[in-house]
Design an enzyme around this catalytic site. Structure first.
Site: not given
Ligand SMILES: Cc1ncc(COP(=O)(O)O)c(C=O)c1O
Length: 374
Positions: A185
């Site tokens: 990210k």
């Molecule tokens: C669009 C989207 N939503 C939610 C997430 C979930 O985030 P995390 O991996 O920090 O749980 C991600 C990616 O990781 C994502 O690309």
């Protein structure tokens, strides 16, 4: 005419841009004796509240945890429906299931692949208790018509740390806005998430749920059966350094976008997702659609050919309702998403890449395109 030389090393899709500053911050945190949630997580929350222009920011273990806790804080549970988009990382739908509610998939718009407010309006029923849109690749979705529904909106802003919707910073606009600090990210801690909100009640509920708290002071008691979704100071320390670098990283991403825009305009059948000039795009992903007829081959063939050129790409996203656990289980009339899911391809993009790395990806794409359209 594309150049002829192929890379000798793999060009990774989205390597993290981590330097000595992050390494030093981690070492300092380890020496401080605070490994779990402590002063650095609190500092991250304070800094992010400024950057995201929100009253409250709560640091959590992941973007997934951020969305899960936000839904629970809004009281969403069994019997409730939450409308979301199929073009997302499946975590967006999973958290609705984790809350015991039912995901309902609304189709996306063909230009930016964000949720289509008109489809959302059609799907609202008395069971709809929230809408959970995504700002795909960093392009804010159309929020105004979602707010007009009078139903809580929880934004999945995993791609949208720097995004502004019609000039307004994403963070304090809806009932809750959820960010991810995952390794790829724009602010990367490895793992982590943030919930931003202007609602005192939502912030208070998330604080109760984030970490099981054993009462106050000497009282050993459980008032709320909380989760273990807190962010460690070690990861918060990395995120704090990444925040300092955000402006510089944005400049690099903008240059990489410009290089791609310029080159891809010359490739028939390859087109980037639409970006709305009224908004600020977070430049998180450079996604193109491959029109197999005009580009001479399918997305999958392009992806394989680029891998042979040592250029790593990714897919954002396959429609969630077509994945095996979801298939046939929930309402999903989403032809636009299904067509797009077969066409999207994300190209290498990272502040860790040099402009020449991006030129290598462009040259490789040019060679592959030339071959497929010959
Ligand atoms: C669009 C989207 N939503 C939610 C997430 C979930 O985030 P995390 O991996 O920090 O749980 C991600 C990616 O990781 C994502 O690309």
């Amino acid at each position: 005419m594309a150049s002829k030389s192929r890379r000798s090393t793999l060009l990774r899709f989205q390597p993290p841009a981590i330097g000595d500053e992050e390494v030093d911050a981690v070492a300092e945190t380890l020496r401080s004796g605070w490994l779990t949630t402590g002063p650095r997580a609190a500092e991250l929350e304070r800094r992010c509240a400024e950057v995201l222009e929100a009253e409250h920011v709560i640091a959590v273990a992941s973007g997934t945890a951020a969305m899960h806790l936000a839904l629970l804080a809004l009281g969403i549970g069994p019997g409730d429906e939450v409308i979301t988009t199929p073009i997302t990382w499946p975590a967006t739908a999973n958290v609705i299931v984790h809350a015991g509610a039912t995901p309902v998939f609304a189709d996306v718009r063909d230009d930016d692949l964000n949720i289509d407010p008109a489809r959302v309006h059609e799907l609202v029923s008395e069971r709809t208790k929230a809408v959970l849109p995504v700002h795909l690749a960093g392009q804010p979705c159309e929020l105004e018509p979602l707010w007009e529904l009078g139903i809580p909106v929880v934004e999945d802003a995993a791609h949208a740390f720097e995004s502004r919707y019609r000039g307004r910073k994403l963070g304090g606009l809806s009932d809750a806005t959820c960010f991810s600090l995952y390794a790829t990210k724009n602010v990367a801690a490895g793992e982590g998430g943030l919930v931003a909100t202007n609602r005192d009640d939502v912030a208070a509920a998330i604080l109760e749920l984030r970490l099981m708290r054993r009462g106050d002071g000497s009282l050993y008691d459980i008032a709320v059966p909380g989760y273990k979704a807190n962010l460690s100071d070690v990861l918060a320390a990395i995120a704090l350094v990444q925040l300092e670098k955000l402006e510089r990283h944005t400049e690099i991403r903008a240059r990489q976008f410009a290089l791609y825009d310029d080159a891809i305009a010359r490739l028939d059948g390859v087109a980037p997702l639409a970006r709305d000039a009224r908004d600020t795009h977070a430049l998180h992903l450079y996604v193109v659609r491959i029109d197999a007829e005009r580009a001479g081959a399918s997305r999958d063939e392009y992806q394989r050919a680029l891998a042979d050129e040592l250029v790593q790409t990714s897919i954002h996203f396959l429609p969630v309702h077509t994945l095996s656990w979801y298939r046939g289980r929930f309402r999903a009339d989403c032809p636009v998403a299904e067509r797009a899911g077969a066409e999207v391809l994300s190209l290498p993009l990272s502040p860790a890449h040099s402009d020449d790395d991006i030129r290598d990806a462009i040259d490789a794409l040019g060679r592959v395109h030339e071959r497929f359209t010959a």
